[in-house]
Design a protein around this motif. Structure first.
Motif, PDB file in Angstrom:
ATOM      1  N   HIS A  87       1.551  15.875   2.930  1.00 24.85           N
ATOM      2  CA  HIS A  87       2.251  14.759   3.761  1.00 24.85           C
ATOM      3  C   HIS A  87       1.371  14.755   4.839  1.00 24.85           C
ATOM      4  N   LEU A  88       0.149  14.102   4.781  1.00 25.49           N
ATOM      5  CA  LEU A  88      -0.716  14.113   6.111  1.00 25.49           C
ATOM      6  C   LEU A  88      -0.440  12.877   6.850  1.00 25.49           C
ATOM      7  N   LYS A  89      -0.924  12.802   8.093  1.00 29.86           N
ATOM      8  CA  LYS A  89      -0.549  11.980   9.158  1.00 29.86           C
ATOM      9  C   LYS A  89      -1.082  10.507   8.750  1.00 29.86           C
ATOM     10  N   ILE A  90      -2.046  10.550   7.932  1.00 28.71           N
ATOM     11  CA  ILE A  90      -2.555   9.358   7.651  1.00 28.71           C
ATOM     12  C   ILE A  90      -1.730   8.627   6.830  1.00 28.71           C
ATOM     13  N   TYR A  91      -0.880   9.319   5.734  1.00 34.14           N
ATOM     14  CA  TYR A  91       0.010   8.619   5.073  1.00 34.14           C
ATOM     15  C   TYR A  91       1.082   8.250   5.863  1.00 34.14           C
ATOM     16  N   GLN A  92       1.588   9.125   6.834  1.00 36.70           N
ATOM     17  CA  GLN A  92       2.758   8.896   7.716  1.00 36.70           C
ATOM     18  C   GLN A  92       2.551   7.579   8.231  1.00 36.70           C
ATOM     19  N   LYS A  93       1.310   7.222   8.955  1.00 34.74           N
ATOM     20  CA  LYS A  93       0.747   6.169   9.727  1.00 34.74           C
ATOM     21  C   LYS A  93       1.043   4.773   8.866  1.00 34.74           C
ATOM     22  N   LEU A  94       0.580   5.063   7.572  1.00 30.59           N
ATOM     23  CA  LEU A  94       0.588   3.779   6.653  1.00 30.59           C
ATOM     24  C   LEU A  94       2.003   3.767   6.260  1.00 30.59           C
ATOM     25  N   GLU A  95       2.762   4.600   5.995  1.00 27.87           N
ATOM     26  CA  GLU A  95       4.093   4.556   5.582  1.00 27.87           C
ATOM     27  C   GLU A  95       4.989   3.571   6.586  1.00 27.87           C
ATOM     28  N   GLU A  96       4.647   3.880   7.946  1.00 29.64           N
ATOM     29  CA  GLU A  96       5.424   3.326   9.000  1.00 29.64           C
ATOM     30  C   GLU A  96       4.845   1.942   9.266  1.00 29.64           C
ATOM     31  N   LEU A  97       3.586   1.913   8.989  1.00 28.73           N
ATOM     32  CA  LEU A  97       2.879   0.323   9.070  1.00 28.73           C
ATOM     33  C   LEU A  97       3.430  -0.586   8.114  1.00 28.73           C
ATOM     34  N   ALA A  98       3.547  -0.140   6.645  1.00 29.95           N
ATOM     35  CA  ALA A  98       3.899  -1.181   5.605  1.00 29.95           C
ATOM     36  C   ALA A  98       5.459  -0.943   5.078  1.00 29.95           C
ATOM     37  N   ASN A  99       6.082   0.015   5.860  1.00 29.50           N
ATOM     38  CA  ASN A  99       7.534   0.428   5.262  1.00 29.50           C
ATOM     39  C   ASN A  99       7.375   0.812   3.771  1.00 29.50           C
ATOM     40  N   VAL A 100       6.452   1.613   3.478  1.00 29.24           N
ATOM     41  CA  VAL A 100       6.315   2.476   2.147  1.00 29.24           C
ATOM     42  C   VAL A 100       6.489   3.672   1.942  1.00 29.24           C
ATOM     43  N   LYS A 101       6.835   4.391   0.818  1.00 36.24           N
ATOM     44  CA  LYS A 101       6.500   5.732   0.739  1.00 36.24           C
ATOM     45  C   LYS A 101       5.502   5.936  -0.167  1.00 36.24           C
ATOM     46  N   ILE A 102       4.509   6.637   0.283  1.00 34.78           N
ATOM     47  CA  ILE A 102       3.207   6.859  -0.401  1.00 34.78           C
ATOM     48  C   ILE A 102       3.585   8.223  -1.358  1.00 34.78           C
ATOM     49  N   VAL A 103       3.060   8.053  -2.495  1.00 37.49           N
ATOM     50  CA  VAL A 103       2.914   9.133  -3.583  1.00 37.49           C
ATOM     51  C   VAL A 103       1.584   9.210  -3.964  1.00 37.49           C
ATOM     52  N   PRO A 104       0.994  10.534  -3.214  1.00 37.03           N
ATOM     53  CA  PRO A 104      -0.468  10.653  -3.505  1.00 37.03           C
ATOM     54  C   PRO A 104      -0.531  11.339  -4.711  1.00 37.03           C
TER      55      PRO A 104
ATOM     56  N   LEU B 231       2.510  -5.290  -3.565  1.00 37.10           N
ATOM     57  CA  LEU B 231       1.128  -6.069  -3.481  1.00 37.10           C
ATOM     58  C   LEU B 231       0.652  -6.242  -2.014  1.00 37.10           C
ATOM     59  N   ASP B 232       1.665  -7.031  -1.548  1.00 37.77           N
ATOM     60  CA  ASP B 232       1.557  -7.297  -0.075  1.00 37.77           C
ATOM     61  C   ASP B 232       1.631  -5.950   0.859  1.00 37.77           C
ATOM     62  N   GLU B 233       2.301  -4.914   0.528  1.00 37.83           N
ATOM     63  CA  GLU B 233       1.998  -3.555   1.036  1.00 37.83           C
ATOM     64  C   GLU B 233       0.903  -2.885   0.921  1.00 37.83           C
ATOM     65  N   ALA B 234       0.203  -2.892  -0.422  1.00 38.00           N
ATOM     66  CA  ALA B 234      -0.803  -2.339  -0.661  1.00 38.00           C
ATOM     67  C   ALA B 234      -2.244  -2.965   0.048  1.00 38.00           C
ATOM     68  N   LEU B 235      -2.028  -4.368   0.258  1.00 41.39           N
ATOM     69  CA  LEU B 235      -3.158  -5.068   0.943  1.00 41.39           C
ATOM     70  C   LEU B 235      -3.202  -4.850   2.303  1.00 41.39           C
ATOM     71  N   MET B 236      -1.890  -4.580   2.968  1.00 39.57           N
ATOM     72  CA  MET B 236      -1.833  -4.229   4.495  1.00 39.57           C
ATOM     73  C   MET B 236      -2.116  -2.920   4.677  1.00 39.57           C
ATOM     74  N   ILE B 237      -1.800  -2.011   3.754  1.00 37.67           N
ATOM     75  CA  ILE B 237      -2.389  -0.652   4.052  1.00 37.67           C
ATOM     76  C   ILE B 237      -3.963  -0.621   4.025  1.00 37.67           C
ATOM     77  N   ASN B 238      -4.490  -1.274   2.879  1.00 41.84           N
ATOM     78  CA  ASN B 238      -6.082  -1.158   2.821  1.00 41.84           C
ATOM     79  C   ASN B 238      -6.931  -1.991   3.890  1.00 41.84           C
ATOM     80  N   ASP B 239      -6.184  -3.214   4.295  1.00 36.14           N
ATOM     81  CA  ASP B 239      -6.610  -3.940   5.433  1.00 36.14           C
ATOM     82  C   ASP B 239      -6.800  -3.212   6.788  1.00 36.14           C
ATOM     83  N   TRP B 240      -5.695  -2.395   7.006  1.00 33.42           N
ATOM     84  CA  TRP B 240      -5.539  -1.849   8.379  1.00 33.42           C
ATOM     85  C   TRP B 240      -6.482  -0.780   8.333  1.00 33.42           C
ATOM     86  N   LEU B 241      -7.095  -0.099   7.237  1.00 30.40           N
ATOM     87  CA  LEU B 241      -8.151   0.889   7.023  1.00 30.40           C
ATOM     88  C   LEU B 241      -9.583   0.420   7.602  1.00 30.40           C
ATOM     89  N   PHE B 242      -9.589  -1.011   7.653  1.00 27.75           N
ATOM     90  CA  PHE B 242     -10.860  -1.603   8.269  1.00 27.75           C
ATOM     91  C   PHE B 242     -10.583  -2.097   9.562  1.00 27.75           C
TER      92      PHE B 242
END
Length: 524
Positions: A67-84, A358-369
């Motif tokens: 449960h890396l901090k990058i996941y935690q950051k993205l989960e908080e940002l997009a209100n998701v639960k990332i399953v790697p 979809l909106d959450e996946a778009l948000m996650i990837n856009d933030w990485l840019f």
């Protein structure tokens, strides 16, 4: 009537009792201490987090299942639960194909090394067309606008963009180059800067063999792909077909006299014991160990290796020095090489068209840019893993080792995963990023010179329509196999160069001219 009144009285009492019970129950809930609710309760004002499955290209030492901090950051940002879903690099393409065939594509998918396939699948409706959602991708869109001339290299035949690329933003890319042990050449009386021709280069190889007690000095971890740098030095390639910058078209190996010269050069290296007998099948691990231990003294590979391998060598030999040279001249010409586009979707990421987030996946990837996202992926958190210098650049304040996977950045943050999370490489990262190590100054000048003088143009994009794709499947694979297998036989002296003309005729019989024509149609 009396009975009716009795019934009504009973019902009234029952209702009053229930009201009191529920009121007390409500009071009891309100009396709970703050924060004592269920851990699955959504945050105040937020809906239940959506599950986002992410298929990741697993390599290196980062434990992507943690449960890396990058996941935690993205989960908080997009209100998701990332399953790697980390998949080892050596089986990634196979697993990728299985998920597609089984119609079980995760929400987010790495398309590392399957970029063309991603476009083809996008056209079939497997992946989301990102260009239809640019209004939700402001950070990504700014790079689409900035490098508009590179967009055709990553778009599908239907002109849609189906994957987020790696952006190479004004960074001197750690490109592939020719690297030799300068310290040993100096002891042999050869100035590395005097190597101007392919003949000079051969003499340098021979001198290094002498310094290596007569043992081979050149190996390869990707076979012909690495030796292809010798071919490019001769103005050709060990791949078909080859794009000719001057002619502005693809040409057949049959019409490429420089190809035979390059193969003869490599065959002589093998015959004279300079090229390792296992060059065509050497594993990545054995190659790295051989260079790091000083067993191999030359490589044609990513110049990022210079800093890493020098550090290894200097553990036992402080004077050891690997250094790069510009490709020497062949017949008086220093040939320029085709480089990568600024938007590299060979290291991209796609979104499943069936995702329910979809909106959450778009948000996650856009933030990485975003600047914030890139900084987090590379440096972690200010004050915890890095500090900001007065000039605005960053400096690590924690020790981490990405090769061994120790320290907070690789183990807690997931930093170092340039395929999965890093979306932008720029000049500042080149100067500061961990991946270049303490000896980055030994690599940086070479990369810049190669960028300025050698990798001077971008190979044209290849877009085939469905009819062309079917013909490509028919022609490309058997021709590639015959071409590469025969080159290895010629280089290993298992086949005499007297048979070269017969080899060219075989390629003609296998319709090499049709393949070349197919590629040239994409230029029209």
């Amino acid at each position: 009537m009396k009975k009716l009144k009795t019934v009504l009285s009973f019902l009234l009492v029952t209702i009053m009792v229930c009201t009191v019970v529920f009121a007390f129950a409500g009071c009891k809930v309100d009396e709970k201490p703050s924060g004592s609710g269920s851990s699955t309760d959504p945050p105040s004002g937020k809906s239940e987090p959506k599950e986002v499955k992410w298929m990741l290209y697993a390599y290196g030492t980062v434990k992507l299942e943690s449960h890396l901090k990058i996941y935690q950051k993205l989960e908080e940002l997009a209100n998701v639960k990332i399953v790697p879903i980390p998949v080892p690099s050596d089986v990634y393409k196979e697993r990728f194909n299985i998920t597609v065939i089984s119609d079980d594509v995760p929400d987010i998918v790495s398309v590392r090394s399957v970029g063309k396939t991603a476009n083809e699948l996008g056209e079939k409706g497997i992946f989301v067309a990102l260009n239809n959602h640019y209004d939700k991708l402001p950070n990504f869109k700014k790079y689409i606008d900035k490098f508009a001339d590179s967009v055709p290299h990553m778009t599908a035949n239907d002109n849609n963009v189906y994957s987020f690329p790696l952006v190479r933003d004004n960074a001197p890319i750690p490109a592939h180059g020719i690297v030799l042990r300068e310290d040993l050449l100096t002891k042999q009386g050869i100035d590395i800067n005097s190597i101007e021709t392919v003949e000079d280069l051969y003499k340098a190889f021979a001198a290094l063999k002498d310094a290596n007690d007569g043992k081979p000095v050149i190996g390869a971890r990707n076979g012909l792909e690495n030796l292809n740098l010798i071919a490019q030095t001769f103005g050709t390639r060990f791949m078909i077909p080859r794009y000719d910058k001057e002619l502005k078209k693809y040409i057949s190996p049959v019409d490429d006299p420089n190809l035979k010269s390059a193969v003869e050069y490599c065959a002589k290296l093998y015959k004279d014991g300079i090229l390792h007998p296992d060059w065509a099948s050497m594993s990545d691990e054995i190659w790295e160990q051989s260079v790091a231990s000083g067993e191999l003294l030359v490589f044609f590979d990513n110049m990022q290796q210079i800093a890493q391998r020098n550090a290894d060598l200097r553990v036992d030999n402080p004077d050891a020095k690997l250094a790069a040279i510009l490709p020497p001249k062949y017949n008086g010409i220093r040939y320029e090489w085709g480089g990568s586009a600024k938007l590299d979707n060979n290291r991209g990421t796609a979104i499943s068209s069936k995702t329910k987030a979809l909106d959450e996946a778009l948000m996650i990837n856009d933030w990485l840019f975003s600047d914030e996202g890139v900084e987090f992926v590379v440096f972690g958190e200010e004050g915890k893993t890095f500090r900001r210098r007065d000039d605005g650049t960053n400096e690590y304040i924690v020790d981490s080792d990405w090769e061994t996977g120790t320290g907070p950045l690789p183990t807690e943050y997931g930093s170092g995963q340039n395929v999965n999370f890093l979306r932008v490489m720029d000049e500042s990262l080149f100067n500061d990023w961990h991946i270049y190590g303490k000896n980055k100054n030994e690599m940086e000048p070479y990369c810049k010179v190669y960028a300025e003088q050698i990798y001077t143009y971008i190979l044209p994009p290849q877009k085939f329509n469905q009819e062309q794709v079917e013909k490509l499947k028919e022609l490309q694979t058997p021709l590639d196999t015959a071409f590469q297998e025969n080159l290895v036989l010629f280089i290993n002296n298992s086949k005499s160069m007297d048979e070269w003309d017969n080899f060219m005729q075989t390629l003609k019989d296998m319709r090499i001219d049709e393949l070349v024509a197919l590629y040239n149609e994409t230029l029209e």
